[in-house]
Scaffold this active site. Structure first.
Site, PDB file in Angstrom:
ATOM      1  N   GLY A   1      43.557  35.885  49.427  1.00  0.00           N
ATOM      2  CA  GLY A   1      43.710  36.629  48.182  1.00  0.00           C
ATOM      3  C   GLY A   1      43.759  38.108  48.452  1.00  0.00           C
TER       4      GLY A   1
ATOM      5  N   THR B   1      34.741  37.970  50.785  1.00  0.00           N
ATOM      6  CA  THR B   1      33.548  38.130  51.601  1.00  0.00           C
ATOM      7  C   THR B   1      32.298  37.779  50.794  1.00  0.00           C
ATOM      8  OG1 THR B   1      34.712  39.902  52.750  1.00  0.00           O
ATOM      9  CG2 THR B   1      32.368  39.742  53.130  1.00  0.00           C
TER      10      THR B   1
ATOM     11  N   ASP C   1      57.865  57.690  35.799  1.00  0.00           N
ATOM     12  CA  ASP C   1      58.455  56.701  34.889  1.00  0.00           C
ATOM     13  C   ASP C   1      59.776  56.203  35.444  1.00  0.00           C
ATOM     14  OD1 ASP C   1      56.395  57.446  33.236  1.00  0.00           O
ATOM     15  OD2 ASP C   1      57.625  58.843  32.068  1.00  0.00           O
TER      16      ASP C   1
ATOM     17  N   THR D   1      38.817  40.971  45.948  1.00  0.00           N
ATOM     18  CA  THR D   1      38.666  39.922  44.943  1.00  0.00           C
ATOM     19  C   THR D   1      37.423  39.088  45.168  1.00  0.00           C
ATOM     20  OG1 THR D   1      40.201  38.669  46.298  1.00  0.00           O
ATOM     21  CG2 THR D   1      41.067  39.650  44.287  1.00  0.00           C
ATOM     22  N   GLY D   2      36.655  39.406  46.198  1.00  0.00           N
ATOM     23  CA  GLY D   2      35.375  38.724  46.377  1.00  0.00           C
ATOM     24  C   GLY D   2      35.380  37.641  47.440  1.00  0.00           C
TER      25      GLY D   2
ATOM     26  N   HIS E   1      56.672  57.562  24.699  1.00  0.00           N
ATOM     27  CA  HIS E   1      56.324  56.258  25.292  1.00  0.00           C
ATOM     28  C   HIS E   1      55.662  55.367  24.250  1.00  0.00           C
ATOM     29  CE1 HIS E   1      57.127  57.131  29.467  1.00  0.00           C
ATOM     30  NE2 HIS E   1      56.233  58.105  29.565  1.00  0.00           N
TER      31      HIS E   1
ATOM     32  N   HIS F   1      56.303  63.797  25.092  1.00  0.00           N
ATOM     33  CA  HIS F   1      56.631  62.806  26.115  1.00  0.00           C
ATOM     34  C   HIS F   1      55.757  61.559  25.957  1.00  0.00           C
ATOM     35  CE1 HIS F   1      57.778  61.706  30.378  1.00  0.00           C
ATOM     36  NE2 HIS F   1      56.663  61.015  30.232  1.00  0.00           N
ATOM     37  N   GLU F   2      54.455  61.782  25.878  1.00  0.00           N
ATOM     38  CA  GLU F   2      53.538  60.639  25.803  1.00  0.00           C
ATOM     39  C   GLU F   2      53.718  59.878  24.498  1.00  0.00           C
ATOM     40  OE1 GLU F   2      52.153  59.627  28.357  1.00  0.00           O
ATOM     41  OE2 GLU F   2      52.393  61.440  29.572  1.00  0.00           O
TER      42      GLU F   2
HETATM   43  P1  ADP Z   1      37.263  41.022  49.705  1.00  0.00           P
HETATM   44  O1  ADP Z   1      36.462  40.481  50.843  1.00  0.00           O
HETATM   45  O2  ADP Z   1      37.985  39.958  48.951  1.00  0.00           O
HETATM   46  O3  ADP Z   1      38.168  42.143  50.053  1.00  0.00           O
HETATM   47  P2  ADP Z   1      34.662  41.677  48.738  1.00  0.00           P
HETATM   48  O4  ADP Z   1      34.087  40.321  48.701  1.00  0.00           O
HETATM   49  O5  ADP Z   1      34.261  42.516  49.879  1.00  0.00           O
HETATM   50  O6  ADP Z   1      36.248  41.623  48.651  1.00  0.00           O
HETATM   51  O7  ADP Z   1      34.330  42.397  47.366  1.00  0.00           O
HETATM   52  C1  ADP Z   1      33.929  43.732  47.290  1.00  0.00           C
HETATM   53  C2  ADP Z   1      32.950  43.945  46.167  1.00  0.00           C
HETATM   54  O8  ADP Z   1      33.580  43.747  44.916  1.00  0.00           O
HETATM   55  C3  ADP Z   1      31.806  42.962  46.177  1.00  0.00           C
HETATM   56  O9  ADP Z   1      30.769  43.424  46.965  1.00  0.00           O
HETATM   57  C4  ADP Z   1      31.410  42.896  44.712  1.00  0.00           C
HETATM   58  O10 ADP Z   1      30.534  43.948  44.381  1.00  0.00           O
HETATM   59  C5  ADP Z   1      32.707  43.128  43.991  1.00  0.00           C
HETATM   60  N1  ADP Z   1      33.317  41.866  43.567  1.00  0.00           N
HETATM   61  C6  ADP Z   1      34.514  41.391  43.953  1.00  0.00           C
HETATM   62  N2  ADP Z   1      34.793  40.217  43.357  1.00  0.00           N
HETATM   63  C7  ADP Z   1      33.745  39.931  42.568  1.00  0.00           C
HETATM   64  C8  ADP Z   1      33.428  38.833  41.686  1.00  0.00           C
HETATM   65  N3  ADP Z   1      34.267  37.801  41.513  1.00  0.00           N
HETATM   66  N4  ADP Z   1      32.251  38.876  41.034  1.00  0.00           N
HETATM   67  C9  ADP Z   1      31.403  39.901  41.209  1.00  0.00           C
HETATM   68  N5  ADP Z   1      31.634  40.938  42.025  1.00  0.00           N
HETATM   69  C10 ADP Z   1      32.790  40.982  42.692  1.00  0.00           C
HETATM   70 ZN    ZN Z   2      55.882  59.358  31.177  1.00  0.00          ZN
HETATM   71 MG    MG Z   3      36.413  41.183  52.775  1.00  0.00          MG
END
Ligand code: ADP
Ligand code: ZN
Ligand code: MG
Length: 628
Positions: free
Chosen positions: A204, A211, A504, A208-209, A431, A427-428
């Site tokens: 992913g 690790t 833009d 995104t979590g 949009h 401008h804004e």
């Molecule tokens: P990755 O390994 O996918 O790049 P990490 O696991 O290191 O990302 O995520 C970094 C930080 O983002 C985590 O320490 C946490 O604080 C936060 N985080 C990411 N995803 C989540 C989640 N699903 N729920 C809660 N915290 C999250």
């Molecule tokens: Zn613009």
């Molecule tokens: Mg990671």
């Protein structure tokens, strides 16, 4: 989480030993050396003693004269050197030996220390320092144990992370719970004849979590958990990476059932080159080969499960992802709206929120944010609250920190001229009006004309009420029209255009091009893809694969799509020009406007006087500005 590590003697330990040695020498050796005293006398005294025949030996070096008298034991004297031509004759007359200089014989202990102990001690010390330096280069180990893996072992979690700390990602959590369950009740699975996958790959985008999920598995499973990052295998010496892999798996087998987690596996798992030797990386290949053979080496019933994470699955060697190795792939995607709300809730527990805070609203604005972004968002908001001397985090703090993450900090010292401010306001609002008057476009969340550190002079933030997974051709066209709305408003009102629309234009061009080359939305080509994305999760660029003829057709189509949408946006604004003036004026006054405020003005009957006044000001020619 408890981390088991071997203790290492600190450097200060050696300093203490050296200090003790010096103190011992001072206490016992020096006094014995000092026993033979040398008495300093004036030169006249020396002459007197010489004449009276008391002196037995004289020695002179380049700066002093040392002599002994005839008493038993002889006393040693010294005196300063004088220009004295007759001295030799006088000494001869007195019958003095003056041939050899008096050398202080070193004590046997001292000479032993000087010639043996010191050099050996010095060499030992240097050796130790050098091996430390080596170890540092080689990944934090002693030179003696370079091949050892330095995986951290998390034995059991007491304070650890659990699945509750990972918000959203329910599918990933479910798949991983099965793995954890297998380690605890293997019988349940083997009875039916099911075999657990040996390797589980979390894939992913960054943040995104992945690790975090792996750590949660460590916390939940209550079995030994070896965690190592792919980059830690990359070694100074050829062959050491492979040795580390071997050691890691040996340790894992001893501790089974257990989990081995390899983070960022793409560092070692990169596809091997078919042209080995030609700039190929032998070291990495050896490490990968070792990993492959280790994974084949043990059977699943042993209870060792290998978990790995990567955000570049497409570059992994196919041998790694084939069945029997990392055969289960768990996608860890960017969170949807519900996921974003859940993640905000998890992280909001760590800060004090004001009672009126609406996390759902913030989550809706943070489209496309990863878990790490959302964690950062909460922290930024908390920092802002402190900066403003408040004890709780307010909705405003949250909204502002979304802006910071989207567009950078407010740039307080940036002074915009009145004219510029008006142009940015138009401008804004351009949009925003084009967005709002197209049925499928997302409502406006916020408009601001406060300059940002990122260089943006203002921005219009749109949010989707719900997550969209499919975009129709009309949706994309509306999006392009919205993007061109800013420039259209400038042209309509000022009959001149500025550089402010470059971002833009870039985005509109990208979308239009994608319609032609990737989405098959150009009638002329139909369902043909010319562009391939290089990297799915890191948003890498695209490679185009077509003839130059097609290329120029693609360019022409892209141009015509953008042009068509620009004309449409221009027309929408032209038809609603009084609203454009009215809202631009309001924005000019307030500098920031919420989506609700914007919709209010758009929906209410036109206040013509106010708008006309502003318009009259606007259309006056302003030569100072027209220069560009
Ligand atoms: P990755 O390994 O996918 O790049 P990490 O696991 O290191 O990302 O995520 C970094 C930080 O983002 C985590 O320490 C946490 O604080 C936060 N985080 C990411 N995803 C989540 C989640 N699903 N729920 C809660 N915290 C999250
Ligand atoms: Zn613009
Ligand atoms: Mg990671």
């Amino acid at each position: 989480m408890k981390e088991v590590k071997s203790p290492r003697k600190p450097l200060i330990y050696y300093y203490v030993i050296i200090m003790l040695a010096i103190m011992l020498i001072n206490a016992f050796v020096m006094p014995r050396l000092m026993q033979r005293q040398i008495i300093e006398v004036p030169y006249s005294e020396f002459l007197k003693k010489l004449e009276s025949g008391q002196i037995s030996e004289v020695s002179r070096d380049s700066y002093q004269i040392v002599f002994t008298d005839r008493s038993q034991p002889p006393i040693i004297y010294k005196t300063g050197l004088m220009e004295d031509p007759g001295l030799v004759d006088k000494m001869q007359a007195a019958g003095v030996t003056f041939t050899s200089p008096i050398v202080e014989p070193a004590s046997p202990l001292m000479s032993f220390i000087m010639s043996w102990l010191l050099p050996i001690g010095f060499m030992v010390l240097m050796g130790r320092l050098f091996s430390k330096r080596l170890a540092k280069l080689g990944g934090g180990m002693n030179a003696m144990q370079l091949g050892k893996s330095n995986a951290k072992i998390y034995i059991e979690s007491e304070t650890g992370i659990s699945f509750d700390d990972v918000a959203g990602q329910d599918e990933a959590k479910e798949a991983l719970s099965e793995v954890v369950d297998f380690l605890h009740n293997p019988a349940k699975y083997t009875e039916v004849g099911a075999v657990m996958p040996k390797g589980v790959l979390l894939v992913g985008p960054p943040g995104t979590g992945k690790t975090l999920l792996a750590k949660a598995v460590a916390g939940e499973s209550k079995v030994p958990f070896f965690s190592i990052s792919g980059s830690e295998f990359v070694e100074m010496f050829v062959g050491m990476g492979a040795a580390k892999v071997r050691d890691l798996f040996k340790q894992a087998e001893e501790k089974a059932p257990c989990i081995v987690f390899i983070d960022e596996i793409d560092t070692i798992g990169k596809r091997r080159e078919s042209t080995a030797g030609l700039g190929g990386n032998d070291e990495r290949e050896q490490t990968l080969n070792q990993l492959l053979s280790e994974m084949d080496g043990f059977d699943g019933s042993k209870g060792v499960i290998i978990l790995a994470a990567t955000n570049r699955p497409e570059i992994l060697d196919p041998a790694l992802t084939r069945p029997g190795r990392f055969d289960r792939r768990i996608p860890v995607e960017l969170p949807d709206l519900a996921g974003r709300i859940a993640i905000l809730k998890v992280h909001a527990k760590k800060v004090k929120l004001a009672s009126n805070v609406d996390l759902a609203r913030a989550a809706r604005a943070a489209v496309g944010a990863s878990g790490a972004d959302l964690a950062n968002l909460i922290n930024e908001a908390a920092l802002r609250a402190v900066r403003h001397g408040r004890k709780t985090v307010s909705q405003e703090d949250l909204e502002e920190s979304i802006d910071v993450i989207v567009a950078g900090y407010e740039k307080k010292d940036r002074v915009m001229s009145d004219k510029e401010k008006k142009i940015v306001a138009y401008h804004e609002v351009g949009h925003a009006i084009v967005a709002a008057l197209q049925t499928n476009a997302a409502p406006v969340h916020k408009i601001t004309i406060i300059p940002r550190t990122s260089g943006a002079l203002g921005f219009t933030m749109q949010v989707e009420e719900e997550d969209r997974y499919l975009m129709s051709k009309e949706d994309i066209e509306n999006k392009i029209a919205t993007l061109t709305g800013g420039r259209a408003a400038e042209e309509l009102v000022f009959s001149s255009i500025t550089t402010g629309a470059s971002n833009d234009i870039e985005k509109a061009t990208q979308l239009a091009r994608a319609m032609v080359t990737r989405f098959g939305m150009a009638e002329e080509f139909g369902m043909v893809a010319f562009d391939q994305q290089q990297n799915q999760y890191l948003g890498g660029g695209y490679t185009t694969n077509c003839s130059s003829e097609t290329q120029s057709k693609i360019d022409a189509l892209t141009v015509s799509i953008v042009k068509e949408q620009y004309d449409r946006a221009y027309k929408i604004l032209e038809e609603n020009i009084s609203k454009l003036h009215e809202i631009s004026y309001a924005l000019y006054e307030s500098e920031t406007m919420t989506g609700e405020q914007f919709m209010d003005i758009l929906a209410r009957p036109a206040r013509l006087e106010e708008a006309k006044e502003f318009q009259a000001e606007e259309t006056q020619p302003d030569s100072s500005f027209r220069s560009n």
